[in-house]
Write a protein that holds these residues in place. Structure first.
Motif, mmCIF file in Angstrom:
data_model
loop_
_atom_site.group_PDB
_atom_site.id
_atom_site.type_symbol
_atom_site.label_atom_id
_atom_site.label_comp_id
_atom_site.label_asym_id
_atom_site.label_seq_id
_atom_site.Cartn_x
_atom_site.Cartn_y
_atom_site.Cartn_z
ATOM 1 N N GLN A 23 0.861 -1.183 0.000
ATOM 2 C CA GLN A 23 0.000 0.000 0.000
ATOM 3 C C GLN A 23 0.894 1.228 0.000
ATOM 4 O OE1 GLN A 23 -2.550 -0.385 3.395
ATOM 5 N NE2 GLN A 23 -3.362 -2.335 2.727
ATOM 6 N N GLY A 24 0.921 1.946 -1.118
ATOM 7 C CA GLY A 24 1.809 3.093 -1.282
ATOM 8 C C GLY A 24 1.709 4.129 -0.184
ATOM 9 N N GLY A 25 0.536 4.298 0.392
ATOM 10 C CA GLY A 25 0.351 5.294 1.435
ATOM 11 C C GLY A 25 1.121 5.000 2.713
ATOM 12 N N LYS A 26 1.574 3.761 2.867
ATOM 13 C CA LYS A 26 2.338 3.389 4.066
ATOM 14 C C LYS A 26 3.839 3.593 3.882
ATOM 15 C CE LYS A 26 -0.870 0.011 5.955
ATOM 16 N NZ LYS A 26 -1.015 -1.367 6.438
ATOM 17 N N LEU A 27 4.253 4.025 2.693
ATOM 18 C CA LEU A 27 5.664 4.267 2.427
ATOM 19 C C LEU A 27 6.015 5.674 2.913
ATOM 20 C CD1 LEU A 27 8.129 2.894 1.088
ATOM 21 C CD2 LEU A 27 7.527 4.108 -0.998
ATOM 22 N N GLU A 28 6.989 5.760 3.802
ATOM 23 C CA GLU A 28 7.363 7.039 4.403
ATOM 24 C C GLU A 28 8.873 7.217 4.381
ATOM 25 O OE1 GLU A 28 5.758 6.263 8.291
ATOM 26 O OE2 GLU A 28 3.919 7.368 7.814
ATOM 27 N N ARG A 29 9.299 8.430 4.658
ATOM 28 C CA ARG A 29 10.721 8.771 4.766
ATOM 29 C C ARG A 29 11.536 8.216 3.596
ATOM 30 N NH1 ARG A 29 9.237 8.218 10.312
ATOM 31 N NH2 ARG A 29 9.819 6.046 10.443
ATOM 32 N N TYR A 87 8.533 1.423 5.417
ATOM 33 C CA TYR A 87 7.227 0.924 4.981
ATOM 34 C C TYR A 87 6.596 0.177 6.140
ATOM 35 C CZ TYR A 87 3.553 -1.567 2.575
ATOM 36 O OH TYR A 87 2.331 -2.071 2.202
ATOM 37 N N ALA A 88 5.460 0.672 6.592
ATOM 38 C CA ALA A 88 4.740 0.053 7.704
ATOM 39 C C ALA A 88 5.673 -0.160 8.905
ATOM 40 C CB ALA A 88 4.082 -1.252 7.264
ATOM 41 N N GLY A 89 6.529 0.831 9.178
ATOM 42 C CA GLY A 89 7.423 0.775 10.320
ATOM 43 C C GLY A 89 8.696 -0.013 10.115
ATOM 44 N N GLN A 90 8.899 -0.573 8.926
ATOM 45 C CA GLN A 90 10.062 -1.415 8.651
ATOM 46 C C GLN A 90 11.037 -0.677 7.734
ATOM 47 O OE1 GLN A 90 8.969 -5.084 6.709
ATOM 48 N NE2 GLN A 90 10.875 -6.080 7.287
ATOM 49 N N SER A 91 12.341 -0.788 7.995
ATOM 50 C CA SER A 91 13.367 -0.197 7.138
ATOM 51 C C SER A 91 13.431 -0.966 5.824
ATOM 52 C CB SER A 91 14.733 -0.250 7.814
ATOM 53 O OG SER A 91 14.764 0.638 8.895
ATOM 54 N N CYS A 92 13.545 -0.213 4.736
ATOM 55 C CA CYS A 92 13.545 -0.811 3.403
ATOM 56 C C CYS A 92 14.611 -0.160 2.534
ATOM 57 C CB CYS A 92 12.196 -0.604 2.723
ATOM 58 S SG CYS A 92 10.781 -1.150 3.681
ATOM 59 N N SER A 93 15.016 -0.867 1.495
ATOM 60 C CA SER A 93 15.884 -0.295 0.467
ATOM 61 C C SER A 93 15.118 -0.339 -0.843
ATOM 62 C CB SER A 93 17.194 -1.079 0.361
ATOM 63 O OG SER A 93 16.949 -2.405 -0.050
ATOM 64 N N TRP A 94 15.444 0.580 -1.730
ATOM 65 C CA TRP A 94 14.745 0.629 -3.010
ATOM 66 C C TRP A 94 15.697 1.051 -4.122
ATOM 67 C CZ3 TRP A 94 15.098 5.360 -5.177
ATOM 68 C CH2 TRP A 94 15.222 6.465 -4.343
ATOM 69 N N GLN A 95 15.244 0.808 -5.352
ATOM 70 C CA GLN A 95 15.959 1.239 -6.544
ATOM 71 C C GLN A 95 14.928 1.626 -7.591
ATOM 72 O OE1 GLN A 95 17.868 -1.536 -9.449
ATOM 73 N NE2 GLN A 95 19.753 -0.544 -8.731
ATOM 74 N N ARG A 103 12.292 -1.492 -7.682
ATOM 75 C CA ARG A 103 12.056 -2.542 -6.701
ATOM 76 C C ARG A 103 12.108 -1.909 -5.321
ATOM 77 N NH1 ARG A 103 16.369 -3.012 -3.901
ATOM 78 N NH2 ARG A 103 18.428 -2.904 -4.815
ATOM 79 N N LEU A 104 11.398 -2.540 -4.406
ATOM 80 C CA LEU A 104 11.392 -2.147 -3.003
ATOM 81 C C LEU A 104 11.588 -3.411 -2.194
ATOM 82 C CD1 LEU A 104 10.801 0.021 -0.764
ATOM 83 C CD2 LEU A 104 8.403 -0.665 -0.954
ATOM 84 N N ARG A 105 12.602 -3.415 -1.333
ATOM 85 C CA ARG A 105 12.898 -4.590 -0.514
ATOM 86 C C ARG A 105 12.761 -4.214 0.953
ATOM 87 N NH1 ARG A 105 17.909 -6.572 -2.393
ATOM 88 N NH2 ARG A 105 16.657 -7.793 -3.822
ATOM 89 N N CYS A 106 11.856 -4.906 1.629
ATOM 90 C CA CYS A 106 11.625 -4.708 3.062
ATOM 91 C C CYS A 106 11.755 -6.073 3.734
ATOM 92 C CB CYS A 106 10.234 -4.136 3.313
ATOM 93 S SG CYS A 106 9.918 -2.565 2.488
ATOM 94 N N GLY A 107 12.838 -6.274 4.442
ATOM 95 C CA GLY A 107 13.069 -7.577 5.059
ATOM 96 C C GLY A 107 13.171 -8.652 4.003
ATOM 97 N N GLU A 108 12.347 -9.674 4.133
ATOM 98 C CA GLU A 108 12.352 -10.799 3.196
ATOM 99 C C GLU A 108 11.449 -10.568 1.982
ATOM 100 O OE1 GLU A 108 14.298 -13.622 3.539
ATOM 101 O OE2 GLU A 108 15.189 -12.468 5.178
#
Length: 126
Positions: A23-29, A87-95, A103-108
């Motif tokens: 859900q795009g709206g949960k993507l922050e910072r 994203y939803a409180g979890q640290s993520c990396s993206w490209q 791509r967006l990677r959050c945990g697994e």
């Protein structure tokens, strides 16, 4: 042999379910950290010069795609911007590639994106 097919089907269903959860709206910072290029003569920083807000807009506008769709229907760009987000409180990396894919990677979990409505973000005539 039937058990193997059932396992593959279950795996595919699980992967599909994960992609629908985004859900795009949960993507922050959303923060742009770096630019990479495997061919700087062909793909330059200005080809993917997105601000933090534009990078966030990319993920909100883009649609989730599977790897086959990405491979078969979208161009590969030799340059991209990379960064971090929450994203939803979890640290993520993206490209995000200059080809308006990403791509967006959050945990697994990793989501693949393609944006057909992002021409304004990648407009190099600005």
């Amino acid at each position: 042999m039937e058990m193997k097919h059932a396992y593959v089907l279950l795996l595919l269903m699980t992967l599909s379910a994960c992609s629908k959860d985004f859900q795009g709206g949960k993507l922050e910072r959303v923060y742009v950290e770096d630019f990479t290029s495997s061919n700087i003569q062909q793909c330059k920083p200005e080809d993917v010069d997105l601000s933090n807000a534009q990078a966030k807009a990319f993920f909100e506008r883009a649609r989730i795609v599977d790897s086959r769709t990405l491979h078969d229907h979208y161009e590969y760009a030799s340059c991209a911007i990379e960064g971090v987000a929450t994203y939803a409180g979890q640290s993520c990396s993206w490209q995000i590639q200059a080809s308006a894919t990403g791509r967006l990677r959050c945990g697994e979990t990793t989501w693949l994106f393609a944006c057909d409505e992002c021409d304004d973000l990648f407009d190099t005539s600005k």
